[in-house]
Design an enzyme around this catalytic site. Sequence first.
Site, PDB file in Angstrom:
ATOM      1  N   CYS A 243      44.555  41.438  49.073  1.00 24.97           N
ATOM      2  CA  CYS A 243      43.620  40.377  48.654  1.00 24.97           C
ATOM      3  C   CYS A 243      43.606  40.344  47.130  1.00 24.97           C
ATOM      4  O   CYS A 243      42.553  40.388  46.489  1.00 24.97           O
ATOM      5  CB  CYS A 243      42.230  40.604  49.225  1.00 24.97           C
ATOM      6  SG  CYS A 243      42.198  40.878  51.009  1.00 24.97           S
ATOM      7  N   GLY A 248      43.189  40.283  38.504  1.00 26.51           N
ATOM      8  CA  GLY A 248      42.663  41.197  37.496  1.00 26.51           C
ATOM      9  C   GLY A 248      43.073  42.636  37.742  1.00 26.51           C
ATOM     10  O   GLY A 248      43.550  43.338  36.837  1.00 26.51           O
ATOM     11  N   CYS A 359      32.663  42.873  46.166  1.00 23.14           N
ATOM     12  CA  CYS A 359      31.674  42.434  45.176  1.00 23.14           C
ATOM     13  C   CYS A 359      30.410  41.986  45.902  1.00 23.14           C
ATOM     14  O   CYS A 359      29.839  40.938  45.613  1.00 23.14           O
ATOM     15  CB  CYS A 359      32.232  41.320  44.285  1.00 23.14           C
ATOM     16  SG  CYS A 359      32.856  39.877  45.174  1.00 23.14           S
TER      17      CYS A 359
END
Length: 407
Positions: A243, A248, A359
Amino acid sequence: MPRRIAYDVLCQVLGKKRPMDEAFNSHPHLDKLTPKAKSFSRALLTTTMRHKGFIDHLINECLEKRPKGAARDILNVMRLGVAQLYFMHVPAHAVLSEAQILTGRVDFMQYKKLVNAVLRRIDREQAEKEFAPAFIAEKNIPIWLIESWKNAYGEEAAQAIALAHLKEPPLDITPKYNDEAAIWAKRLNGEILPNGSIRLPIGGRIEELDGYGNGSWWVQDAAATHPVTLLGDVKGKTVLDLCAAPGGKTMQLAALGANVTAVDKSTNRLKKLEENLARTHLKADILTKDLMEWEPDCEFDAILLDAPCTATGTLRRHPDGLWTKKSDDIRAMADIQGTLWHRASRWVKTGGTIVYCTCSLQPEEGELMVKAFLKGHANFEQIGDVYRNLPGAGGDGFFAVAVKRTS
């Protein structure tokens, strides 16, 4: 035009649960706006979404009956008006005039007097009533969500999370080379954080900042950098980044010398990852695969699973999520996360490490997920403590944990 675009997107988000960024960026008339008008339209939309709960409270105080059916969209005209009056400090005469124009353009002529009356009353009472930030903050969080945070972290912490959502989040960047952090902090007037990220002043176009074009750094919230550090020294190791888009953590791993295979099922998001890699002159093997079906042809030294989640830790950046998610989504996402983690457990070498992260602020997608995984996988053990960050000065809400395959 900028207010009309904000209205259209607001109707898409609240009426059809469409992601705000997707609806805004694909609006057919967006290209007709000047950069300044586009910036205003997006700021108006984000401000309205961020404060929708409190804005609705003010509007409800002025209405005996809420419009029903298709007429409910007139509330979006009012919401945009209140956002400008209360939080963007646009002069009242301009707000009232533009609200009247917008009401006509979206075919709600019969509600012009109502819109005008509501906005005038709210503008008048703004000087008379003073609301505590804690009151405003809690109004902006759906009841089911704030209650879940109180149950998980306590009343005080939940209120602190809600208060953090009142403010625009900071802009953090990750330098390509750790030893250049001081250089870029000075050039960009930023602050070096304890983890090595650089926090920049809010405002301005990211693409125009020094160092962006040649890939000297990339945008990445400080909390989101932590999962990679749980993998330890990755230089020369094969690392599977699951994923992975928009990249980043992929760039972090590549910059540290890992041989990265980045996998994601979204072609559009992977395009962004490819652009980021090209800009930063970093390398990774990129695969467009659905992890529910794909099987790698080898085992890896380490795996980073940044699992899809409800993203309740990043609602400061994506406030539309406050109004498009529901409590049932937590269990649905937890089921997906458990399946992905189980599948990934077969792809790491014995002695290798898997870092699972989300997150999300929800324990079902963090602490409880770890317990369930370890209970069902006796050949894995947890390494160190879990990482749990709550939204605030330290970055977005984030969860991460490392487990080692023992046999």
